[in-house]
Scaffold this motif. Structure first.
Motif, mmCIF file in Angstrom:
data_model
loop_
_atom_site.group_PDB
_atom_site.id
_atom_site.type_symbol
_atom_site.label_atom_id
_atom_site.label_comp_id
_atom_site.label_asym_id
_atom_site.label_seq_id
_atom_site.Cartn_x
_atom_site.Cartn_y
_atom_site.Cartn_z
ATOM 1 N N GLU A 182 59.592 37.806 24.069
ATOM 2 C CA GLU A 182 60.172 39.123 24.188
ATOM 3 C C GLU A 182 59.231 40.325 24.017
ATOM 4 O OE1 GLU A 182 64.010 41.601 23.015
ATOM 5 O OE2 GLU A 182 64.254 39.369 23.127
ATOM 6 N N ALA A 183 58.513 40.310 22.942
ATOM 7 C CA ALA A 183 57.540 41.299 22.613
ATOM 8 C C ALA A 183 56.533 41.378 23.551
ATOM 9 C CB ALA A 183 57.019 41.053 21.140
ATOM 10 N N GLN A 184 56.085 40.175 24.243
ATOM 11 C CA GLN A 184 54.920 40.003 24.871
ATOM 12 C C GLN A 184 55.195 40.194 26.482
ATOM 13 O OE1 GLN A 184 51.512 39.556 24.133
ATOM 14 N NE2 GLN A 184 52.260 39.775 22.094
ATOM 15 N N SER A 185 56.517 40.062 26.801
ATOM 16 C CA SER A 185 56.934 39.839 28.204
ATOM 17 C C SER A 185 58.170 40.813 28.282
ATOM 18 C CB SER A 185 57.048 38.509 28.727
ATOM 19 O OG SER A 185 57.352 38.563 30.103
ATOM 20 N N ASP A 186 59.265 40.029 27.931
ATOM 21 C CA ASP A 186 60.753 40.474 28.457
ATOM 22 C C ASP A 186 61.629 39.600 28.012
ATOM 23 O OD1 ASP A 186 61.319 38.746 30.486
ATOM 24 O OD2 ASP A 186 60.324 40.124 32.166
ATOM 25 N N VAL A 187 62.865 39.998 27.852
ATOM 26 C CA VAL A 187 63.968 39.325 27.477
ATOM 27 C C VAL A 187 64.505 38.185 28.164
ATOM 28 C CG1 VAL A 187 66.647 39.437 26.821
ATOM 29 C CG2 VAL A 187 64.809 41.432 26.402
ATOM 30 N N GLU A 188 64.275 38.382 29.599
ATOM 31 C CA GLU A 188 64.517 37.198 30.619
ATOM 32 C C GLU A 188 63.621 36.073 30.301
ATOM 33 O OE1 GLU A 188 64.732 36.602 35.475
ATOM 34 O OE2 GLU A 188 64.727 38.885 34.726
ATOM 35 N N ARG A 189 62.336 36.349 30.209
ATOM 36 C CA ARG A 189 61.530 35.234 30.007
ATOM 37 C C ARG A 189 61.719 34.562 28.755
ATOM 38 N NH1 ARG A 189 55.812 34.784 32.600
ATOM 39 N NH2 ARG A 189 55.362 33.590 30.726
ATOM 40 N N LEU B 293 56.402 23.589 22.826
ATOM 41 C CA LEU B 293 55.056 24.130 22.498
ATOM 42 C C LEU B 293 54.050 24.354 23.726
ATOM 43 C CD1 LEU B 293 53.030 24.865 20.228
ATOM 44 C CD2 LEU B 293 52.441 22.388 19.895
ATOM 45 N N ASP B 294 54.052 23.536 24.319
ATOM 46 C CA ASP B 294 53.233 23.439 25.813
ATOM 47 C C ASP B 294 53.945 24.606 26.456
ATOM 48 O OD1 ASP B 294 51.547 22.452 27.926
ATOM 49 O OD2 ASP B 294 53.421 22.170 28.987
ATOM 50 N N LEU B 295 55.455 25.024 26.626
ATOM 51 C CA LEU B 295 55.885 26.018 27.390
ATOM 52 C C LEU B 295 55.290 27.202 26.558
ATOM 53 C CD1 LEU B 295 57.598 26.822 29.877
ATOM 54 C CD2 LEU B 295 59.530 26.612 28.170
ATOM 55 N N VAL B 296 55.473 27.488 25.233
ATOM 56 C CA VAL B 296 55.350 28.718 24.525
ATOM 57 C C VAL B 296 53.776 28.974 24.851
ATOM 58 C CG1 VAL B 296 54.875 27.970 22.163
ATOM 59 C CG2 VAL B 296 55.872 30.143 22.767
ATOM 60 N N THR B 297 53.087 28.141 24.899
ATOM 61 C CA THR B 297 51.534 28.299 25.088
ATOM 62 C C THR B 297 51.273 28.720 26.294
ATOM 63 O OG1 THR B 297 50.959 26.260 23.555
ATOM 64 C CG2 THR B 297 49.316 27.082 25.109
ATOM 65 N N ARG B 298 51.957 28.333 27.319
ATOM 66 C CA ARG B 298 51.750 28.705 28.592
ATOM 67 C C ARG B 298 52.282 30.213 28.826
ATOM 68 N NH1 ARG B 298 51.862 24.247 32.947
ATOM 69 N NH2 ARG B 298 51.542 22.547 31.552
ATOM 70 N N MET B 299 53.360 30.427 28.219
ATOM 71 C CA MET B 299 53.896 31.934 28.306
ATOM 72 C C MET B 299 53.086 32.907 27.437
ATOM 73 S SD MET B 299 58.004 31.272 28.030
ATOM 74 C CE MET B 299 58.827 31.213 29.459
ATOM 75 N N LEU B 300 52.677 32.528 26.444
ATOM 76 C CA LEU B 300 51.875 33.599 25.393
ATOM 77 C C LEU B 300 50.347 33.527 25.778
ATOM 78 C CD1 LEU B 300 53.956 33.304 22.161
ATOM 79 C CD2 LEU B 300 54.080 34.829 23.842
ATOM 80 N N ALA B 301 49.788 32.423 26.598
ATOM 81 C CA ALA B 301 48.613 32.481 26.944
ATOM 82 C C ALA B 301 47.523 32.651 25.707
ATOM 83 C CB ALA B 301 48.391 33.339 28.144
ATOM 84 N N GLY B 302 47.559 31.922 24.784
ATOM 85 C CA GLY B 302 46.202 31.933 23.605
ATOM 86 C C GLY B 302 46.942 32.829 22.522
ATOM 87 N N ARG B 303 48.036 33.584 22.660
ATOM 88 C CA ARG B 303 48.556 34.034 21.431
ATOM 89 C C ARG B 303 49.581 33.375 20.713
ATOM 90 N NH1 ARG B 303 48.684 38.390 25.741
ATOM 91 N NH2 ARG B 303 50.323 37.300 26.104
#
Length: 165
Positions: free
Chosen positions: A143-150, A104-114
Protein backbone atom coordinates in the motif's frame (compact mmCIF):
# COMPACT_ATOMS: atom_id res chain seq x y z
CA UNK A 1 -10.02 -54.56 17.93
CA UNK A 2 -7.32 -53.13 20.20
CA UNK A 3 -4.15 -51.70 18.69
CA UNK A 4 -1.18 -49.90 20.17
CA UNK A 5 -0.34 -46.40 18.96
CA UNK A 6 3.15 -46.08 20.40
CA UNK A 7 5.82 -48.63 21.29
CA UNK A 8 6.88 -49.29 24.90
CA UNK A 9 9.58 -46.98 26.30
CA UNK A 10 12.15 -47.26 29.08
CA UNK A 11 11.64 -45.27 32.27
CA UNK A 12 14.34 -43.30 34.06
CA UNK A 13 14.60 -46.17 36.58
CA UNK A 14 15.40 -48.53 33.69
CA UNK A 15 18.16 -46.24 32.46
CA UNK A 16 19.67 -46.24 35.95
CA UNK A 17 19.51 -50.04 36.18
CA UNK A 18 21.19 -50.38 32.78
CA UNK A 19 24.09 -48.11 33.75
CA UNK A 20 27.53 -49.73 33.74
CA UNK A 21 28.15 -51.83 36.81
CA UNK A 22 24.45 -52.34 37.60
CA UNK A 23 23.39 -55.99 37.50
CA UNK A 24 20.23 -56.12 39.62
CA UNK A 25 18.10 -57.75 36.91
CA UNK A 26 18.18 -61.37 35.76
CA UNK A 27 20.09 -61.65 32.48
CA UNK A 28 17.05 -62.44 30.32
CA UNK A 29 15.02 -59.49 31.70
CA UNK A 30 18.04 -57.20 31.29
CA UNK A 31 18.44 -58.34 27.67
CA UNK A 32 14.75 -57.69 26.99
CA UNK A 33 14.94 -54.29 28.66
CA UNK A 34 17.90 -53.35 26.47
CA UNK A 35 15.82 -54.08 23.36
CA UNK A 36 13.08 -51.65 24.47
CA UNK A 37 14.13 -48.75 22.26
CA UNK A 38 10.90 -46.87 21.51
CA UNK A 39 10.92 -48.32 17.98
CA UNK A 40 9.90 -51.95 18.45
CA UNK A 41 6.21 -52.49 19.15
CA UNK A 42 4.91 -54.58 22.04
CA UNK A 43 4.24 -57.64 19.84
CA UNK A 44 7.84 -57.73 18.61
CA UNK A 45 9.15 -57.30 22.16
CA UNK A 46 6.92 -60.13 23.40
CA UNK A 47 8.39 -62.40 20.69
CA UNK A 48 11.89 -61.43 21.79
CA UNK A 49 10.92 -62.15 25.40
CA UNK A 50 9.69 -65.61 24.45
CA UNK A 51 12.98 -66.20 22.64
CA UNK A 52 14.82 -65.26 25.83
CA UNK A 53 12.81 -67.84 27.79
CA UNK A 54 10.59 -65.31 29.59
CA UNK A 55 7.33 -66.73 28.25
CA UNK A 56 4.47 -64.34 27.55
CA UNK A 57 4.94 -62.04 30.53
CA UNK A 58 8.44 -60.56 30.08
CA UNK A 59 7.06 -57.13 29.17
CA UNK A 60 4.56 -57.31 32.02
CA UNK A 61 7.39 -58.06 34.47
CA UNK A 62 9.30 -55.00 33.24
CA UNK A 63 6.19 -52.83 33.47
CA UNK A 64 5.33 -54.15 36.95
CA UNK A 65 8.83 -53.19 38.14
CA UNK A 66 8.40 -49.68 36.70
CA UNK A 67 11.11 -50.19 34.09
CA UNK A 68 9.00 -49.58 30.98
CA UNK A 69 5.91 -47.64 30.11
CA UNK A 70 3.44 -49.64 28.07
CA UNK A 71 1.40 -47.63 25.59
CA UNK A 72 -2.28 -47.08 26.14
CA UNK A 73 -4.25 -49.48 23.99
CA UNK A 74 -6.76 -47.82 21.70
CA UNK A 75 -9.35 -49.28 19.45
CA UNK A 76 -8.96 -49.21 15.68
CA UNK A 77 -11.48 -46.36 15.25
CA UNK A 78 -9.57 -44.17 17.70
CA UNK A 79 -6.28 -45.00 15.97
CA UNK A 80 -7.79 -44.03 12.59
CA UNK A 81 -9.00 -40.76 14.10
CA UNK A 82 -5.54 -39.97 15.49
CA UNK A 83 -3.99 -40.72 12.10
CA UNK A 84 -6.57 -38.56 10.31
CA UNK A 85 -5.80 -35.65 12.63
CA UNK A 86 -2.08 -36.10 12.04
CA UNK A 87 -2.57 -36.22 8.27
CA UNK A 88 -4.74 -33.09 8.35
CA UNK A 89 -2.06 -31.24 10.34
CA UNK A 90 0.58 -32.39 7.86
CA UNK A 91 -1.56 -31.17 4.94
CA UNK A 92 -2.06 -27.77 6.64
CA UNK A 93 1.71 -27.50 7.12
CA UNK A 94 2.35 -28.34 3.45
CA UNK A 95 -0.30 -25.82 2.37
CA UNK A 96 1.31 -23.14 4.56
CA UNK A 97 4.75 -23.77 3.08
CA UNK A 98 3.52 -23.65 -0.51
CA UNK A 99 1.48 -20.52 0.21
CA UNK A 100 4.53 -18.86 1.78
CA UNK A 101 6.49 -19.46 -1.43
CA UNK A 102 3.61 -18.16 -3.53
CA UNK A 103 3.21 -15.05 -1.36
CA UNK A 104 6.95 -14.35 -1.31
CA UNK A 105 7.11 -14.59 -5.09
CA UNK A 106 4.09 -12.30 -5.42
CA UNK A 107 5.36 -9.67 -2.97
CA UNK A 108 8.76 -9.78 -4.69
CA UNK A 109 7.10 -8.93 -7.99
CA UNK A 110 4.92 -6.22 -6.44
CA UNK A 111 7.73 -4.52 -4.54
CA UNK A 112 10.42 -5.10 -7.17
CA UNK A 113 13.57 -5.29 -5.05
CA UNK A 114 12.25 -3.63 -1.89
CA UNK A 115 11.15 -6.87 -0.21
CA UNK A 116 14.45 -7.89 1.44
CA UNK A 117 13.24 -7.44 5.00
CA UNK A 118 9.98 -9.24 4.20
CA UNK A 119 11.98 -12.14 2.75
CA UNK A 120 13.86 -12.42 6.05
CA UNK A 121 10.71 -12.11 8.17
CA UNK A 122 8.75 -14.80 6.32
CA UNK A 123 11.19 -17.40 7.68
CA UNK A 124 9.82 -16.70 11.16
CA UNK A 125 6.22 -17.31 10.06
CA UNK A 126 5.99 -20.90 11.28
CA UNK A 127 2.26 -20.90 12.07
CA UNK A 128 -0.73 -19.77 10.08
CA UNK A 129 -1.38 -16.86 12.45
CA UNK A 130 2.23 -15.64 12.21
CA UNK A 131 2.06 -15.99 8.45
CA UNK A 132 -1.08 -13.85 8.36
CA UNK A 133 0.72 -11.21 10.45
CA UNK A 134 3.45 -11.28 7.80
CA UNK A 135 0.78 -10.89 5.10
CA UNK A 136 -0.53 -7.81 6.97
CA UNK A 137 2.97 -6.33 6.94
CA UNK A 138 3.29 -7.06 3.22
CA UNK A 139 -0.02 -5.32 2.59
CA UNK A 140 1.20 -2.26 4.47
CA UNK A 141 4.36 -2.15 2.37
CA UNK A 142 2.49 -2.71 -0.89
CA UNK A 143 0.00 0.00 0.00
CA UNK A 144 2.83 2.43 0.84
CA UNK A 145 4.61 1.67 -2.47
CA UNK A 146 1.52 1.46 -4.66
CA UNK A 147 -2.10 1.64 -3.49
CA UNK A 148 -4.80 0.00 -1.38
CA UNK A 149 -6.21 -1.93 -4.33
CA UNK A 150 -2.90 -3.75 -5.06
CA UNK A 151 -2.52 -4.58 -1.37
CA UNK A 152 -6.07 -5.91 -1.33
CA UNK A 153 -5.41 -8.05 -4.42
CA UNK A 154 -2.28 -9.44 -2.77
CA UNK A 155 -4.22 -10.39 0.38
CA UNK A 156 -7.07 -11.99 -1.62
CA UNK A 157 -4.65 -14.02 -3.75
CA UNK A 158 -2.72 -15.25 -0.73
CA UNK A 159 -5.86 -16.11 1.27
CA UNK A 160 -7.38 -17.92 -1.71
CA UNK A 161 -4.16 -19.94 -2.18
CA UNK A 162 -3.98 -20.80 1.51
CA UNK A 163 -7.61 -21.95 1.55
CA UNK A 164 -7.27 -23.97 -1.67
CA UNK A 165 -4.10 -25.76 -0.66
Amino acid sequence: MQTSVTPPRKTELARQLLAPGQRRLPAALRALLITVDGQRDADELRRLGRGLGLGEDGLKQLADQGLIELPKAVDADEAREVLAIARAAQERAKRLVSTKFFALDLVTRMLAGREGELRDLVRQADTESRFMEWVDLCCERIEAQSDVERASKFRESVERTLAAG
